[in-house]
Design an enzyme around this catalytic site. Sequence first.
Site, PDB file in Angstrom:
ATOM      1  N   ASP A   2      -8.247  -6.070  -2.016  1.00  0.00           N
ATOM      2  CA  ASP A   2      -8.008  -7.339  -2.844  1.00  0.00           C
ATOM      3  C   ASP A   2      -6.917  -7.928  -2.512  1.00  0.00           C
ATOM      4  O   ASP A   2      -6.559  -9.162  -2.750  1.00  0.00           O
ATOM      5  CB  ASP A   2      -8.167  -6.995  -4.404  1.00  0.00           C
ATOM      6  CG  ASP A   2      -7.307  -5.889  -4.958  1.00  0.00           C
ATOM      7  OD1 ASP A   2      -6.659  -5.465  -3.975  1.00  0.00           O
ATOM      8  OD2 ASP A   2      -7.198  -5.622  -6.153  1.00  0.00           O
ATOM      9  N   TYR A  11       1.574  -5.518   5.076  1.00  0.00           N
ATOM     10  CA  TYR A  11       0.374  -4.805   4.968  1.00  0.00           C
ATOM     11  C   TYR A  11      -0.693  -5.523   4.659  1.00  0.00           C
ATOM     12  O   TYR A  11      -1.714  -5.689   5.416  1.00  0.00           O
ATOM     13  CB  TYR A  11       0.482  -3.700   3.834  1.00  0.00           C
ATOM     14  CG  TYR A  11      -0.816  -3.059   3.433  1.00  0.00           C
ATOM     15  CD1 TYR A  11      -1.807  -2.573   4.319  1.00  0.00           C
ATOM     16  CD2 TYR A  11      -1.419  -3.429   2.145  1.00  0.00           C
ATOM     17  CE1 TYR A  11      -3.120  -1.994   3.736  1.00  0.00           C
ATOM     18  CE2 TYR A  11      -2.824  -3.117   1.692  1.00  0.00           C
ATOM     19  CZ  TYR A  11      -3.567  -2.310   2.642  1.00  0.00           C
ATOM     20  OH  TYR A  11      -4.717  -2.051   2.092  1.00  0.00           O
ATOM     21  N   LYS A  63      -4.270  -6.916   6.985  1.00  0.00           N
ATOM     22  CA  LYS A  63      -5.640  -6.672   6.616  1.00  0.00           C
ATOM     23  C   LYS A  63      -6.276  -7.871   6.566  1.00  0.00           C
ATOM     24  O   LYS A  63      -7.362  -8.022   6.948  1.00  0.00           O
ATOM     25  CB  LYS A  63      -5.625  -5.748   5.175  1.00  0.00           C
ATOM     26  CG  LYS A  63      -5.113  -4.528   4.985  1.00  0.00           C
ATOM     27  CD  LYS A  63      -6.043  -3.686   6.055  1.00  0.00           C
ATOM     28  CE  LYS A  63      -7.568  -3.504   5.318  1.00  0.00           C
ATOM     29  NZ  LYS A  63      -8.204  -2.403   6.078  1.00  0.00           N
ATOM     30  N   ASN A  87      -7.775   1.989  -5.716  1.00  0.00           N
ATOM     31  CA  ASN A  87      -8.443   3.367  -5.775  1.00  0.00           C
ATOM     32  C   ASN A  87      -7.628   4.425  -6.322  1.00  0.00           C
ATOM     33  O   ASN A  87      -6.528   4.207  -6.172  1.00  0.00           O
ATOM     34  CB  ASN A  87      -9.080   3.771  -4.478  1.00  0.00           C
ATOM     35  CG  ASN A  87     -10.382   2.880  -3.943  1.00  0.00           C
ATOM     36  OD1 ASN A  87     -11.083   3.387  -3.460  1.00  0.00           O
ATOM     37  ND2 ASN A  87     -10.248   1.660  -3.834  1.00  0.00           N
ATOM     38  N   ASP A 119      12.600  -4.141  -8.508  1.00  0.00           N
ATOM     39  CA  ASP A 119      11.390  -4.564  -8.219  1.00  0.00           C
ATOM     40  C   ASP A 119      11.260  -4.520  -6.720  1.00  0.00           C
ATOM     41  O   ASP A 119      12.133  -4.656  -5.935  1.00  0.00           O
ATOM     42  CB  ASP A 119      11.013  -5.865  -8.890  1.00  0.00           C
ATOM     43  CG  ASP A 119       9.608  -5.883  -9.070  1.00  0.00           C
ATOM     44  OD1 ASP A 119       8.954  -5.246  -8.595  1.00  0.00           O
ATOM     45  OD2 ASP A 119       9.493  -7.080  -9.548  1.00  0.00           O
TER      46      ASP A 119
HETATM   47  P1  NAD Z   1      -5.016   6.064   3.909  1.00  0.00           P
HETATM   48  O1  NAD Z   1      -3.505   5.628   4.100  1.00  0.00           O
HETATM   49  O2  NAD Z   1      -5.022   7.322   2.882  1.00  0.00           O
HETATM   50  O3  NAD Z   1      -5.770   6.807   5.278  1.00  0.00           O
HETATM   51  C1  NAD Z   1      -5.708   6.151   6.242  1.00  0.00           C
HETATM   52  C2  NAD Z   1      -6.085   7.107   7.356  1.00  0.00           C
HETATM   53  O4  NAD Z   1      -6.019   6.339   8.799  1.00  0.00           O
HETATM   54  C3  NAD Z   1      -5.345   8.250   7.612  1.00  0.00           C
HETATM   55  O5  NAD Z   1      -6.182   9.430   7.815  1.00  0.00           O
HETATM   56  C4  NAD Z   1      -4.671   8.036   9.145  1.00  0.00           C
HETATM   57  O6  NAD Z   1      -4.668   9.005   9.729  1.00  0.00           O
HETATM   58  C5  NAD Z   1      -5.758   7.025   9.821  1.00  0.00           C
HETATM   59  N1  NAD Z   1      -5.230   6.148  10.730  1.00  0.00           N
HETATM   60  C6  NAD Z   1      -4.060   5.504  10.566  1.00  0.00           C
HETATM   61  N2  NAD Z   1      -3.877   4.739  11.765  1.00  0.00           N
HETATM   62  C7  NAD Z   1      -4.799   5.229  12.707  1.00  0.00           C
HETATM   63  C8  NAD Z   1      -5.055   4.878  14.035  1.00  0.00           C
HETATM   64  N3  NAD Z   1      -4.384   4.060  14.681  1.00  0.00           N
HETATM   65  N4  NAD Z   1      -6.096   5.457  14.543  1.00  0.00           N
HETATM   66  C9  NAD Z   1      -7.097   6.295  14.032  1.00  0.00           C
HETATM   67  N5  NAD Z   1      -6.649   6.610  12.618  1.00  0.00           N
HETATM   68  C10 NAD Z   1      -5.838   6.076  12.036  1.00  0.00           C
HETATM   69  O7  NAD Z   1      -5.740   4.861   3.277  1.00  0.00           O
HETATM   70  P2  NAD Z   1      -6.804   4.696   2.251  1.00  0.00           P
HETATM   71  O8  NAD Z   1      -6.232   4.791   0.878  1.00  0.00           O
HETATM   72  O9  NAD Z   1      -7.923   5.741   2.395  1.00  0.00           O
HETATM   73  O10 NAD Z   1      -7.391   3.492   2.727  1.00  0.00           O
HETATM   74  C11 NAD Z   1      -8.541   3.319   3.675  1.00  0.00           C
HETATM   75  C12 NAD Z   1      -8.967   2.010   4.088  1.00  0.00           C
HETATM   76  O11 NAD Z   1      -9.201   1.129   2.552  1.00  0.00           O
HETATM   77  C13 NAD Z   1      -7.623   0.952   4.471  1.00  0.00           C
HETATM   78  O12 NAD Z   1      -8.227   0.325   5.442  1.00  0.00           O
HETATM   79  C14 NAD Z   1      -7.274   0.159   3.188  1.00  0.00           C
HETATM   80  O13 NAD Z   1      -6.604  -0.786   3.618  1.00  0.00           O
HETATM   81  C15 NAD Z   1      -8.593   0.169   2.409  1.00  0.00           C
HETATM   82  N6  NAD Z   1      -8.521   0.037   0.922  1.00  0.00           N
HETATM   83  C16 NAD Z   1      -7.628   0.868   0.263  1.00  0.00           C
HETATM   84  C17 NAD Z   1      -7.250   0.617  -1.194  1.00  0.00           C
HETATM   85  C18 NAD Z   1      -6.655   1.842  -1.732  1.00  0.00           C
HETATM   86  O14 NAD Z   1      -6.534   1.687  -3.112  1.00  0.00           O
HETATM   87  N7  NAD Z   1      -6.270   2.838  -1.313  1.00  0.00           N
HETATM   88  C19 NAD Z   1      -8.013  -0.330  -1.915  1.00  0.00           C
HETATM   89  C20 NAD Z   1      -8.668  -1.268  -1.134  1.00  0.00           C
HETATM   90  C21 NAD Z   1      -8.883  -0.785   0.394  1.00  0.00           C
END
Ligand code: NAD
Length: 321
Positions: free
Chosen positions: A127, A150, A154, A180, A272
């Site tokens: 979002d 960031y 995205k 999440n 902040d």
């Molecule tokens: P995270 O940071 O916990 O995990 C990211 C994973 O990607 C890690 O395991 C890391 O080792 C791997 N990674 C990073 N760079 C890499 C590369 N170059 N090649 C291969 N692997 C690589 O992230 P998350 O919170 O699990 O989020 C996962 C996805 O969901 C992301 O794309 C994020 O933008 C999206 N997202 C997250 C949230 C949230 O609240 N966490 C909400 C909406 C969307």
Amino acid sequence: MKCSKMLVTGGCGFIGSNFIRYILEKWPECKIINLDKLTYAGNPDNLKDLESNHNYDFIQGDICQYELVNELMSSVDQVVHFAAESHVDRSIEDGDVFVKTNVLGTHTLLRCALENKIDRFIHVSTDEVYGSIKEGSFTETDILKPSSPYSSSKASSDLLALSYYTTYGLPVIVTRCTNNFGPYQYPEKLIPLFITNLMDDKKVPIYGTGLNVRDWIYVEDHCAGIDFVRQWGKEGEIYNIGGGSELTNLDITYRILEALGKDESMVQYVEDRRGHDYRYSLDCTKLKQLGWQPEHDFDSSIKKTIQWYMDNRWWWEKLKQ
Ligand code: NAD
């Protein structure tokens, strides 16, 4: 849409690992290859219980490595792409790796998906690409106004993914989800940081006034939402996924304090975050009309999540050292 073999990127992270467990339980005939670079956020412990599962394979590697990605894609029919640098504060310190992984890495995946005629490419986004909104909620057609390196990286990757549908007909779907929470979330993020700090009698840092608003979704609902869109979503479309629980950071903090028997003296207000978005909010009518909405309510899920961090000190303690 059934899946025989799926490439999941970033499956050792928070949401990716929950998603792999969800899919293997729900679709016992589905095979998964997990491609993960194992950055600081990638943790093989997140999937320790699957080591002997014959339907699961782990490959350590970077999504920017064209040859590796191309080879892996030749053996799968679907891709669910989670891999990203995901922490806003780190992107404010240095955005370089965010552009490399989130933009260039996504582009490498798209190229290879096209070359290998992948049936479905789910690009998991956030979002945060819409930016902040004072009142009302963003729909999928609203313009993008990301604030941090960031969210800008995205947003760029979302546009690249959609352009591969428009230009080449690659069957891409973009999901944009709210914040999440749940098991296996790296303890730099608000909820696990606060739970684990309080368990160790450490204060919790709140940015600014603590009145910034986020919508929260239990991670299992996000995984179910992605799987639903994977099956029933329309190619070339974007779907917002939200939890329907908008709360200020202070609201969340008080709930965690109460659940752990602590008081306000444990709160420390800090300067902040630069460019801190005031409020995120999604209109999820499109997904609801397609037939899906989240099942878990915030209060019971946050209790379950707190309990998980209490029961799994072995998992987070070494990450915080
Ligand atoms: P995270 O940071 O916990 O995990 C990211 C994973 O990607 C890690 O395991 C890391 O080792 C791997 N990674 C990073 N760079 C890499 C590369 N170059 N090649 C291969 N692997 C690589 O992230 P998350 O919170 O699990 O989020 C996962 C996805 O969901 C992301 O794309 C994020 O933008 C999206 N997202 C997250 C949230 C949230 O609240 N966490 C909400 C909406 C969307």
